[in-house]
Enzyme design. Structure first.
Site, PDB file in Angstrom:
ATOM      1  CD  GLU A 161      73.868  11.512  -3.473  1.00 33.98           C
ATOM      2  OE1 GLU A 161      73.659  10.656  -2.585  1.00 33.98           O
ATOM      3  OE2 GLU A 161      73.776  11.127  -4.585  1.00 33.98           O
ATOM      4  NE  ARG A 213      80.113  10.150  -2.260  1.00 37.60           N
ATOM      5  CZ  ARG A 213      79.357   9.950  -3.446  1.00 37.60           C
ATOM      6  NH1 ARG A 213      78.514  10.888  -3.657  1.00 37.60           N
ATOM      7  NH2 ARG A 213      79.271   8.754  -4.227  1.00 37.60           N
ATOM      8  NE  ARG A 254      80.273   6.129  -8.342  1.00 38.81           N
ATOM      9  CZ  ARG A 254      78.880   6.469  -8.202  1.00 38.81           C
ATOM     10  NH1 ARG A 254      77.903   5.931  -7.801  1.00 38.81           N
ATOM     11  NH2 ARG A 254      78.788   7.916  -8.547  1.00 38.81           N
ATOM     12  CB  SER A 283      70.268  11.096  -0.668  1.00 44.22           C
ATOM     13  OG  SER A 283      69.241  11.084  -1.381  1.00 44.22           O
ATOM     14  NE  ARG A 329      75.454   1.996  -0.311  1.00 47.01           N
ATOM     15  CZ  ARG A 329      74.911   3.314  -0.196  1.00 47.01           C
ATOM     16  NH1 ARG A 329      75.015   4.168  -1.319  1.00 47.01           N
ATOM     17  NH2 ARG A 329      73.991   3.910   0.698  1.00 47.01           N
TER      18      ARG A 329
END
Length: 422
Positions: free
Chosen positions: A346, A388, A274, A349, A259
């Site tokens: 987070e 994560r 990130r 999801s 990403r």
């Protein structure tokens, strides 16, 4: 993606759903584009009918040795008009399709209203937040202290937002992915799949990343690197008609994800939260419309089970309409406790997209005793983001001497009970 016919039949309902997302009414403008397109198609059909009629008349007149000059000239003019109308149909069709594919999915009725993450609704919490008799460190200090996490070395070859993991941390990343896959495949019935990391643009259109989120993607000459395993897993049923008796289909994969993190300047610039490249275990379900509601709860529970087995405190929140993704009808986020940051972050999801993606992929299902087909429902979730999860293990299991005590379920995968220390 939606059927324009459905918008024509219920414009108020669509506008009401988009209003909940904070969007302006759009149904009237779409219906106007559709009306224009249908009028152009009607004019084209009328020209075609008149040309066919005139052509038949020309044949009859010539058979009687008559003068068909006027009709011949009319047919020539009709052909010019038809060519222009065909161009108009192509242009107007592309314009309407372009607008339709940018429309956000409508939220489910039980999704809470709200503008952003502050309006999300906590559903439950699990686990005890660990207490330390020392000030807990963040994961990057722990990893660098162990000599096993190298951001500078990664930056020299790739730039910012990359990391090199070495030794036992590299093994921990691999162990976490294997542990997650083992649980999902043996206990929750997901089929493990090895997927392509490069896909064509139509695959990303199918799962809604294109065209709206193009800036978030990394592109090659004629492919894109996948931003999530959701893309190849969901596209397995692209342009397929699946027997309803085979549903739900459940797929999982551990893959690298890529990403650009466009728009995240200044956010989580240090550490592994990130990154441009990361590992994630993805869960995807293909269901009938009747199954998808319960499947979302099941999928969320599968992701939660990983956190429970690892002994990581977390909370489950239902996203409000303002914080929900473009393609989602309903989403649950799992947020894990990070002692170094002193907050929940987070880690998963899980979303039900209804038939929104299926329409873009033309993915349908059919009962054995029926000819009629209908669109499947698709769901996706992280089960979990591996990087994560590694961060959470480091921060929650850190010791005063900088070593990491490993969760018991990882001992067989790691061949040890601790990383670092004496």
């Amino acid at each position: 993606m939606f059927d324009i016919k459905a918008i024509r039949e219920n414009p108020e309902g669509f506008d009401r759903g988009w209003k909940r997302r904070g969007l302006a009414p759009q149904a009237a403008a779409l219906i106007a584009l559709d009306s224009q397109l249908r009028a152009t198609k009607t004019a084209l059909q009328d020209c075609q009918s008149r040309r066919n009629e005139a052509s038949r008349a020309i044949g009859a007149i010539k058979a009687k040795q008559g003068d068909a000059g006027a009709l011949i000239r009319e047919v020539a003019e009709l052909k010019k008009t038809m060519s222009a109308l065909e161009d108009d149909v192509r242009r107007q069709s592309a314009g309407l399709a372009g607008e339709m594919c940018r429309l956000d999915n409508l939220p489910a009725d039980d999704v809470p209203d709200g503008a952003d993450e502050t309006d999300n609704v906590e559903v439950r919490r699990w686990g005890k937040i660990p207490e330390f008799d020392f000030t807990p460190k963040q994961h990057f200090d722990l990893g660098e202290g162990l000599g096993m996490m190298d951001f500078d070395g990664a930056a020299r070859m790739s730039g910012a937002r990359f990391v090199i993991l070495k030794g036992q941390l590299a093994r921990l990343e691999r162990a976490l992915a294997a542990f997650m896959l083992d649980i999902h495949t043996t206990e929750f019935g997901y089929q493990e799949v090895s997927v392509p990391l490069l896909v064509r643009d139509h695959a990303l259109f199918g799962t809604s990343q294109l065209p709206k989120f193009k800036e978030d993607l990394f592109a090659t000459a004629d492919h894109y690197l996948i931003p999530t395993g959701e893309v190849p897993l969901t596209n397995i049923v692209r342009e397929q008609i699946v027997a309803e008796e085979e549903l739900p289909l459940r797929y999982t994969t551990a893959s690298q994800c890529f990403r650009s993190e466009a728009g995240s300047a200044g956010r989580d610039t240090r550490g592994m939260i990130r990154l441009h490249q990361f590992t994630k275990v993805e869960l995807v379900s293909i269901t009938t419309p009747e199954q998808s509601r319960d499947e979302l709860s099941r999928m969320t529970g599968a992701a939660e089970e990983i956190l429970r087995r690892l002994g990581l405190a977390y909370r489950t929140v239902m996203l409000c309409v303002g914080d929900m993704g473009f393609a989602a009808r309903k989403t649950y986020d799992l947020e894990v406790w990070l002692p170094g940051q002193g907050m929940y972050r987070e880690i998963s999801s899980c979303s039900n997209t209804g038939d929104f993606q299926a329409r873009r992929m033309n993915s349908r299902c059919r009962r054995a005793d029926e000819k009629k087909t209908r669109f499947v429902h698709t769901l996706n979730g992280s089960g979990l983001a591996v990087g994560r999860t590694l961060v959470a293990v480091l921060e929650n299991y850190q010791q005063a001497d900088g070593s990491i005590a490993l969760p018991e379920v990882l001992h067989p995968y790691m061949g040890r009970t601790r990383i670092g220390g004496q």
